[in-house]
Structure formats: C-alpha cells, structure tokens
Motif scaffolding. Structure first.
Motif, PDB file in Angstrom:
ATOM      1  N   GLY A  16      72.375  51.563  -5.463  1.00 22.18           N
ATOM      2  CA  GLY A  16      71.334  51.864  -4.481  1.00 22.18           C
ATOM      3  C   GLY A  16      71.522  51.091  -3.197  1.00 22.18           C
ATOM      4  O   GLY A  16      71.370  51.644  -2.088  1.00 22.18           O
ATOM      5  N   LEU A  17      71.881  49.794  -3.329  1.00 25.57           N
ATOM      6  CA  LEU A  17      72.098  48.975  -2.141  1.00 25.57           C
ATOM      7  C   LEU A  17      73.274  49.502  -1.315  1.00 25.57           C
ATOM      8  O   LEU A  17      73.190  49.636  -0.087  1.00 25.57           O
ATOM      9  CB  LEU A  17      72.346  47.521  -2.563  1.00 25.57           C
ATOM     10  N   VAL A  18      74.392  49.815  -2.001  1.00 30.64           N
ATOM     11  CA  VAL A  18      75.569  50.324  -1.290  1.00 30.64           C
ATOM     12  C   VAL A  18      75.269  51.661  -0.635  1.00 30.64           C
ATOM     13  O   VAL A  18      75.692  51.928   0.501  1.00 30.64           O
ATOM     14  CB  VAL A  18      76.758  50.433  -2.265  1.00 30.64           C
ATOM     15  N   ARG A 163      90.063  55.156  18.818  1.00 35.68           N
ATOM     16  CA  ARG A 163      90.136  53.715  18.533  1.00 35.68           C
ATOM     17  C   ARG A 163      88.785  53.213  18.016  1.00 35.68           C
ATOM     18  O   ARG A 163      88.723  52.428  17.068  1.00 35.68           O
ATOM     19  CB  ARG A 163      90.550  52.966  19.800  1.00 35.68           C
ATOM     20  N   LEU A 164      87.705  53.691  18.645  1.00 37.94           N
ATOM     21  CA  LEU A 164      86.367  53.305  18.164  1.00 37.94           C
ATOM     22  C   LEU A 164      86.122  53.786  16.737  1.00 37.94           C
ATOM     23  O   LEU A 164      85.595  53.041  15.907  1.00 37.94           O
ATOM     24  CB  LEU A 164      85.296  53.885  19.094  1.00 37.94           C
ATOM     25  N   LEU A 165      86.550  55.012  16.443  1.00 40.03           N
ATOM     26  CA  LEU A 165      86.364  55.546  15.096  1.00 40.03           C
ATOM     27  C   LEU A 165      87.133  54.725  14.068  1.00 40.03           C
ATOM     28  O   LEU A 165      86.616  54.414  12.983  1.00 40.03           O
ATOM     29  CB  LEU A 165      86.806  57.014  15.057  1.00 40.03           C
ATOM     30  N   ALA A 166      88.334  54.337  14.394  1.00 42.59           N
ATOM     31  CA  ALA A 166      89.127  53.512  13.482  1.00 42.59           C
ATOM     32  C   ALA A 166      88.457  52.151  13.259  1.00 42.59           C
ATOM     33  O   ALA A 166      88.398  51.637  12.128  1.00 42.59           O
ATOM     34  CB  ALA A 166      90.546  53.340  14.024  1.00 42.59           C
ATOM     35  N   ILE A 167      87.968  51.584  14.364  1.00 41.11           N
ATOM     36  CA  ILE A 167      87.281  50.285  14.226  1.00 41.11           C
ATOM     37  C   ILE A 167      86.033  50.420  13.371  1.00 41.11           C
ATOM     38  O   ILE A 167      85.752  49.584  12.491  1.00 41.11           O
ATOM     39  CB  ILE A 167      86.941  49.721  15.620  1.00 41.11           C
ATOM     40  N   GLU A 168      85.266  51.483  13.599  1.00 45.72           N
ATOM     41  CA  GLU A 168      84.037  51.686  12.820  1.00 45.72           C
ATOM     42  C   GLU A 168      84.339  51.857  11.347  1.00 45.72           C
ATOM     43  O   GLU A 168      83.652  51.287  10.485  1.00 45.72           O
ATOM     44  CB  GLU A 168      83.284  52.905  13.356  1.00 45.72           C
ATOM     45  N   ILE A 169      85.367  52.648  11.032  1.00 43.93           N
ATOM     46  CA  ILE A 169      85.718  52.851   9.617  1.00 43.93           C
ATOM     47  C   ILE A 169      86.160  51.538   8.985  1.00 43.93           C
ATOM     48  O   ILE A 169      85.744  51.175   7.883  1.00 43.93           O
ATOM     49  CB  ILE A 169      86.810  53.932   9.500  1.00 43.93           C
ATOM     50  N   THR A 170      87.002  50.800   9.685  1.00 41.47           N
ATOM     51  CA  THR A 170      87.500  49.531   9.137  1.00 41.47           C
ATOM     52  C   THR A 170      86.360  48.540   8.930  1.00 41.47           C
ATOM     53  O   THR A 170      86.233  47.913   7.868  1.00 41.47           O
ATOM     54  CB  THR A 170      88.558  48.931  10.073  1.00 41.47           C
ATOM     55  N   SER A 172      83.179  49.191   8.678  1.00 43.08           N
ATOM     56  CA  SER A 172      82.233  49.677   7.665  1.00 43.08           C
ATOM     57  C   SER A 172      82.741  49.392   6.259  1.00 43.08           C
ATOM     58  O   SER A 172      81.985  48.947   5.385  1.00 43.08           O
ATOM     59  CB  SER A 172      81.987  51.174   7.853  1.00 43.08           C
ATOM     60  N   LEU A 173      84.025  49.678   6.030  1.00 37.10           N
ATOM     61  CA  LEU A 173      84.596  49.403   4.703  1.00 37.10           C
ATOM     62  C   LEU A 173      84.554  47.919   4.390  1.00 37.10           C
ATOM     63  O   LEU A 173      84.256  47.510   3.257  1.00 37.10           O
ATOM     64  CB  LEU A 173      86.028  49.933   4.638  1.00 37.10           C
ATOM     65  N   LEU A 174      84.876  47.094   5.405  1.00 33.81           N
ATOM     66  CA  LEU A 174      84.831  45.644   5.179  1.00 33.81           C
ATOM     67  C   LEU A 174      83.404  45.192   4.892  1.00 33.81           C
ATOM     68  O   LEU A 174      83.165  44.372   3.985  1.00 33.81           O
ATOM     69  CB  LEU A 174      85.379  44.931   6.415  1.00 33.81           C
ATOM     70  N   VAL A 175      82.430  45.712   5.644  1.00 36.00           N
ATOM     71  CA  VAL A 175      81.028  45.348   5.410  1.00 36.00           C
ATOM     72  C   VAL A 175      80.577  45.775   4.018  1.00 36.00           C
ATOM     73  O   VAL A 175      79.905  45.031   3.293  1.00 36.00           O
ATOM     74  CB  VAL A 175      80.128  45.970   6.499  1.00 36.00           C
ATOM     75  N   LEU A 176      80.968  47.003   3.615  1.00 34.38           N
ATOM     76  CA  LEU A 176      80.582  47.484   2.281  1.00 34.38           C
ATOM     77  C   LEU A 176      81.199  46.626   1.186  1.00 34.38           C
ATOM     78  O   LEU A 176      80.547  46.316   0.182  1.00 34.38           O
ATOM     79  CB  LEU A 176      81.008  48.943   2.112  1.00 34.38           C
ATOM     80  N   ALA A 177      82.456  46.224   1.375  1.00 35.34           N
ATOM     81  CA  ALA A 177      83.101  45.385   0.360  1.00 35.34           C
ATOM     82  C   ALA A 177      82.413  44.023   0.265  1.00 35.34           C
ATOM     83  O   ALA A 177      82.109  43.535  -0.834  1.00 35.34           O
ATOM     84  CB  ALA A 177      84.583  45.212   0.705  1.00 35.34           C
TER      85      ALA A 177
END
Length: 496
Positions: A16-18, A163-170, A172-177
């Motif tokens: 639920g948190l993720v 470039r912004l999209l790549a940064i956001e994905i990276t 976001s994944l780091l934040v989720l991890a």
C-alpha cells in the motif's frame, strides 16, 4: 474464481505504501513534465513571434532590392528557422532557411487562408523531426492576402524533455527502492509488539496462562491493545484457576460424600448379614444389631440432610426473613450445650438485643454448630466463651476456646466441606465434616461471612459477621426457660 493466498499484514502495508508513493511520484512527474513542456514551447513561441519582422525583412531582401539601408534583424532569428511565404490559396511564393539550414516544414492545409496568428506542431518534409510552426497573415504586393510561415525545430526541447524523463524515472525508482527499504524497517519495528502478542498467544494456547504481553506502552494503539489483552488474560487466568479449584473441590466433595455414605451403609449391611446368619436366635446380638443399624441410619440421615442443606444454599434459594435476636440465639445454644455436657465450662456474656434479619432456624444452626465444634474438637477441660456484639452496622457472633488451636494450613481450609485438619477431627468424634461448611454457607446466604483466628496452643476464635438490622423491630417472642438456674454467675458472665 481463482483464490489468491492471503498476504501478511507487513506485505499489505508495504504494498500500500509503495502504491501510494508510486501514484504520487507519477502525478508529480507528469505535472513536472507537462509544465516544462509548456514552458519550453511558450519560449519557442516567443522566439518565433519576435522573429516575424526580421524574417519579413530577410524575405523582402531575398525577393527584391532593398529600399534604403535597414538594419538586419538576423540576430533575433532562432537557429534553424525556416521561412515560407504563401498566398491565400496556400501556394508557396518564397521560402528559405534563414539560420543553420533548418528543415523545411510540412505545411498544414489552407494555411494561407487563416485569419490571425496560428500555432502548429508539424513534422519536417523529410524525416520525422518535429517543428514548431507560426503562421501570421501578411499583405502581399498588389494587396493580396497571404501568410508568413515560420518554423523552428523542436530538437532542443525534445532533448530536454527526454533528459527530464530519464531523470524522473531514475529518481523515482531510487526513491521507491529507498522508501521500500525504509518502510520495511519501520513496519517491522512497528509490528514488533504484534509479533510479541502472537508469541504470547501461542504460548497461552499451549497452556501457559501466566504469559503476558511485555512492554505494553499505553501511549500507542498497539500498547493499549496489549494492556487490554493483559487485563483480559488476567481475568481468564483467574477464571480458569477458579474453575480448576472448583472442579477439584467438587471431585473431593463427591469422593468424601461417597466415602461418608459408604461407611454407615457398610455397617448396616454388616449387621444385616449378622442378622441373616443367626443373630435373630440370640436376643442380645439381635438387640445390638438393631441398635447399630438404627444409629448408622440416623447418622446417614444427618449426613444427607446436611448435604441437601448445602445444595439448597449453593443454589441461592431464598431464606425466611424476619427479625432475629442474635443474643437470644447464642444464649440458647450455650444452654443446650451445657445440658448436653454438664462437665464442660461455658461462658456467655449477656448483651442488649442485637437484631439481624434472617432465618432464625438457620441462625440457630450456626450457633449450635460453632458450639458443638468447640465441644467435639477440644479437651474436656477447655473453656468455651460465646460473645455477641454489634459493631457499627455489623452483628458479630464469636465462639472462642482456649484449646490446642489450629495450625495455619488447617485454619486456611477449615470451612471446606469434609475437611478434617488433624487427628482429633475424625469420624470417631461424631462429626460429618460439614458443620463449619454449613456455618460459612449460611453466613454467606445472609450477606455475611465466617472467619477463624487461631494459632497452635492459643485456642481458636470462630467469628460470624452478619449485617445488623437498621430498624429495631421486635424479635419473635420465645417461651420462658424452666425455673432451674445454671451453675452460677461470675463477673457479669453466665458460667454454665
């Protein structure tokens, strides 16, 4: 319909948190992407708007000779700008790349007939490169309507957005991890009290009723749940202990009652067998057998009556209620005991009437049982003292003796049914082991209690405390005793 295995609470919390964080990041990323895209397109549009006049000058100079010297506005034209001049039917009158050979745009239909400025995002004539296009109406030579079309590549904008999209994905994944790892640690820490409760519940289910939830903090919800469980477990343990003790007393009561009833039955059967074998031909043996059969039958009848009385008291059946003078009841019990055992010394302290509301017959049984208990279980030279007093709202009946007293372990169980604490409390003494149990049960049925105070060598004092009657009603009259006076009176006490 396929069923899925139930997930643990920890898994559901983390999932639920993720999920919530993923939705939040997705919304934030989309908003950021859209805002930056709008900002970059707006900046491109501003550049195209500012380049309209310089481009018009460039086209004019490319179509015909300049009239007079005019300053060039090429510096205001964005890199890669491509200019096209069209008439109202959309036919291209002139076109040229103005800076860095920008790609030619694929023109929308009827672009020359549009009124006012219009903005379009189109692709290049060759390739898939996207362009931002501005169409603004102009007045051609001869008064004809036309349109000046400017376009600029969106390569820089698209590169910035990618470039912004790549940064956001990276990110976001780091934040989720990181959030998943931190959430696992926090949830594990938060669920630790629940794991302790689970372990305690397993231990309790295995039979350890003394197990409790440790470190229950009332400031937290889980802590308050632990405190509530501890309170509930305390009540359950007390209830189980009480039930176990009740079952133990019941089994012992049944065993003792069976044993007590078997003894007179065995005697009766033995004397009947003696009669069958020829005692009828011997008058002395016959008389003795009949006498013993009658004695044992009487004893068995007393035991059965006592058991029935205890059963009725245990059921809580209502007793007769009227004003009873406890002083008179105690005095009569002493008089009866003195008549039964003239050699024993009884002391009774006369008092003003002390009234209680209750069943007179049962209260007389209480006094008689206490006095009889002192007579049966103390030596013949023991003095028995009977007192009645009112202490506030409580009427107190005391029967004390200066006999050998009781051991503490015997005094603690003296009111149990069929309990005999020492060698003197045996069947040979004539008791059934129920007299003091009846005293305690009758006192409890009247809203009071029975206690004993004793120590070895210092005698014993049995006390019955009952609620005294608040309104002084006239007790039931009783017949006057016979004329003969007991032995004598000393120090205000009747010495019988």
């Amino acid at each position: 319909m396929a069923s899925f295995p139930a997930a643990s609470l920890r898994t559901r919390l983390i999932a639920g948190l993720v999920a919530l964080v993923t939705v939040g990041l997705l919304v934030a990323n989309v908003a950021t992407y859209s805002a930056l895209q709008s900002f970059l397109l707006a900046r491109v549009d501003e550049q195209l708007t500012a380049a309209v006049e310089p481009v018009a000058l460039e086209l004019q100079s490319s179509i015909g000779p300049r009239r007079g010297a005019r300053p060039s506005g090429r510096a205001l034209i964005p890199a890669g700008t491509y200019a096209v001049l069209v008439n109202d039917s959309g036919a291209v009158l002139a076109e040229l790349p103005l800076r860095n050979d920008g790609p030619a745009p694929r023109l929308p239909g009827a672009i020359g007939a549009q009124e006012g400025e219009s903005w379009h995002t189109v692709t290049a004539r060759e390739g898939e490169e996207r362009l931002r296009l501005l169409s603004t109406p102009v007045l051609l030579v001869g008064g004809a309507d036309g349109a000046l079309v400017l376009s600029v590549p969106l390569t820089d904008v698209e590169q910035t957005l990618r470039r912004l999209l790549a940064i956001e994905i990276t990110v976001s994944l780091l934040v989720l991890a990181l959030l998943t790892a931190a959430g696992l640690w926090v949830v594990r820490l938060g669920l630790r009290p629940l794991r302790r409760m689970e372990e305690a519940a397993g231990a309790i289910a295995a039979g350890d009723l003394g197990r409790r939830i440790e470190d229950a903090d009332e400031r937290t919800e889980v802590g308050r749940l632990g405190l509530a469980l501890n309170a509930m477990l305390g009540h359950l343990e007390a209830a189980f202990s009480e039930r176990t003790e009740s079952e133990r007393r019941l089994r012992r009561f049944i065993a003792d009652a069976s044993h007590e009833l078997r003894t007179p039955l065995t005697s009766i059967r033995g004397y009947a067998e003696l009669f069958r074998r020829g005692a009828a031909d011997r008058p002395e043996d016959l008389a003795n057998a009949m006498r013993r059969i009658e004695d044992e039958a009487k004893r068995m009848g007393v035991l059965v009556d006592d058991l029935l009385l205890l059963a009725r008291l245990d059921q809580g059946r209502p007793l007769e209620r009227r004003a009873v003078d406890l002083v008179r009841v105690a005095e009569d019990a002493v008089a009866d005991a003195g008549a039964t055992d003239p050699e024993r010394r009884f002391l009774f302290e006369p008092q003003p009437p002390v009234l209680v509301e209750g069943d007179e017959a049962r209260l007389r049984q209480v006094a008689a049982n206490l006095v009889s208990n002192a007579m049966l279980h103390t030596p013949a030279d023991t003095t028995v003292l009977v007192r009645v007093a009112q202490q506030g709202g409580t009427a107190v009946l005391e029967v004390a003796d200066d006999g050998p007293g009781l051991q503490p372990e015997h005094a603690a169980r003296i009111f149990e049914r069929f309990y005999r604490g020492d060698g003197s409390r045996t069947r040979a003494s004539g008791g059934t082991g129920l007299g003091l149990s009846i005293v305690a049960a009758i006192a409890e049925a009247h809203g009071g209690r029975a206690t004993v105070t004793s120590s070895p060598g210092a005698g014993a004092t049995f006390t019955v405390s009952l609620p005294a009657q608040t309104q002084q009603a006239e007790p039931q009259p009783r017949p006057q005793p016979p004329a003969p006076q007991p032995a004598g009176v000393a120090s205000g006490r009747k010495d019988l």
